[in-house]
Design a protein around this motif. Structure first.
Motif, PDB file in Angstrom:
ATOM      1  N   MET A   1       0.855  -1.180   0.000  1.00  0.00           N
ATOM      2  CA  MET A   1       0.000   0.000   0.000  1.00  0.00           C
ATOM      3  C   MET A   1       0.893   1.232   0.000  1.00  0.00           C
ATOM      4  O   MET A   1       1.838   1.321   0.768  1.00  0.00           O
ATOM      5  CB  MET A   1      -0.906  -0.006   1.211  1.00  0.00           C
ATOM      6  N   SER A   2       0.605   2.173  -0.874  1.00  0.00           N
ATOM      7  CA  SER A   2       1.445   3.357  -0.988  1.00  0.00           C
ATOM      8  C   SER A   2       1.138   4.344   0.127  1.00  0.00           C
ATOM      9  O   SER A   2       0.114   4.267   0.793  1.00  0.00           O
ATOM     10  CB  SER A   2       1.247   4.001  -2.356  1.00  0.00           C
ATOM     11  N   GLU A   3       2.057   5.281   0.299  1.00  0.00           N
ATOM     12  CA  GLU A   3       1.911   6.290   1.341  1.00  0.00           C
ATOM     13  C   GLU A   3       2.228   7.657   0.770  1.00  0.00           C
ATOM     14  O   GLU A   3       2.842   7.791  -0.282  1.00  0.00           O
ATOM     15  CB  GLU A   3       2.819   5.973   2.517  1.00  0.00           C
ATOM     16  N   SER A   4       1.805   8.686   1.488  1.00  0.00           N
ATOM     17  CA  SER A   4       2.079  10.062   1.104  1.00  0.00           C
ATOM     18  C   SER A   4       3.521  10.426   1.435  1.00  0.00           C
ATOM     19  O   SER A   4       4.208   9.712   2.150  1.00  0.00           O
ATOM     20  CB  SER A   4       1.132  11.008   1.838  1.00  0.00           C
ATOM     21  N   PHE A   5       3.945  11.596   0.960  1.00  0.00           N
ATOM     22  CA  PHE A   5       5.302  12.080   1.191  1.00  0.00           C
ATOM     23  C   PHE A   5       5.561  12.320   2.669  1.00  0.00           C
ATOM     24  O   PHE A   5       4.725  12.865   3.382  1.00  0.00           O
ATOM     25  CB  PHE A   5       5.520  13.378   0.414  1.00  0.00           C
ATOM     26  N   SER A   6       6.720  11.901   3.136  1.00  0.00           N
ATOM     27  CA  SER A   6       7.172  12.159   4.505  1.00  0.00           C
ATOM     28  C   SER A   6       8.697  12.208   4.487  1.00  0.00           C
ATOM     29  O   SER A   6       9.326  11.912   3.465  1.00  0.00           O
ATOM     30  CB  SER A   6       6.676  11.065   5.455  1.00  0.00           C
ATOM     31  N   ALA A   7       9.295  12.558   5.599  1.00  0.00           N
ATOM     32  CA  ALA A   7      10.752  12.714   5.684  1.00  0.00           C
ATOM     33  C   ALA A   7      11.495  11.434   5.306  1.00  0.00           C
ATOM     34  O   ALA A   7      12.598  11.499   4.754  1.00  0.00           O
ATOM     35  CB  ALA A   7      11.156  13.166   7.080  1.00  0.00           C
ATOM     36  N   ASP A   8      10.910  10.263   5.561  1.00  0.00           N
ATOM     37  CA  ASP A   8      11.621   9.025   5.234  1.00  0.00           C
ATOM     38  C   ASP A   8      11.570   8.686   3.734  1.00  0.00           C
ATOM     39  O   ASP A   8      12.116   7.683   3.305  1.00  0.00           O
ATOM     40  CB  ASP A   8      11.133   7.849   6.089  1.00  0.00           C
ATOM     41  N   CYS A   9      10.942   9.550   2.939  1.00  0.00           N
ATOM     42  CA  CYS A   9      10.940   9.369   1.484  1.00  0.00           C
ATOM     43  C   CYS A   9      12.196   9.958   0.841  1.00  0.00           C
ATOM     44  O   CYS A   9      12.421   9.791  -0.356  1.00  0.00           O
ATOM     45  CB  CYS A   9       9.707  10.022   0.870  1.00  0.00           C
TER      46      CYS A   9
END
Length: 153
Positions: A9-17
């Motif tokens: 499942m994909s996720e939105s942008f965050s610092a770990d990207c």
């Protein structure tokens, strides 16, 4: 990351990207999950670009909003063949092509000035992210998408 069926499942942008200024995760389409870029192939840059509202060509034109948005963070890609799965609109305004998902045609997810073949911008907030086990798109490499150019005015 949660799993949905056999796909991540994909996720939105965050610092770990982001890691060392590069995309730490695969970049995927928010709508269909097709892989747009593999990890570590794009550089995070600050650049102010106005993009039209997102839509896909299968939607009726009356469902589309005319209000775009100004975005300020992009993934910079220096070669169109780096992309896994991206399409390009017809030229808009004489010099601009918008980027979209080549599978579901959702876009624009980014922007390209045809005068500079070393700068392709993907909007950080118009895509999702998965660890590199995410769904890969059929085919590969950036291709000229003979779309109707519906992303521009």
């Amino acid at each position: 990351m949660r799993m949905l069926g056999r796909h991540a499942m994909s996720e939105s942008f965050s610092a770990d990207c982001v890691s060392d200024g590069k995309n730490a995760k695969a970049i995927v389409c928010r709508t269909c999950g097709s892989k747009v870029l593999r990890p570590r192939l794009a550089t995070l840059v600050d650049k102010e670009i106005d993009l039209p509202p997102t839509t896909n060509k299968s939607r009726a034109s009356d469902e589309r909003s005319d209000v775009g948005e100004t975005l300020t963070q992009f993934w910079l890609v220096d070669d169109m063949f780096t992309f896994e799965n991206v399409g390009f609109s017809n030229t808009v305004g004489g010099t601009v092509k918008y980027l979209c998902c080549a599978d579901c045609e959702m876009g624009p997810i980014g922007w390209h000035d045809i005068g500079d073949r070393t700068r392709y911008y993907v909007a950080v907030l118009r895509v999702n992210y998965v660890s590199d086990g995410g769904r890969a798109a059929a085919g590969g490499g950036g291709t000229e998408h003979g779309g109707s150019g519906s992303f521009g005015h």
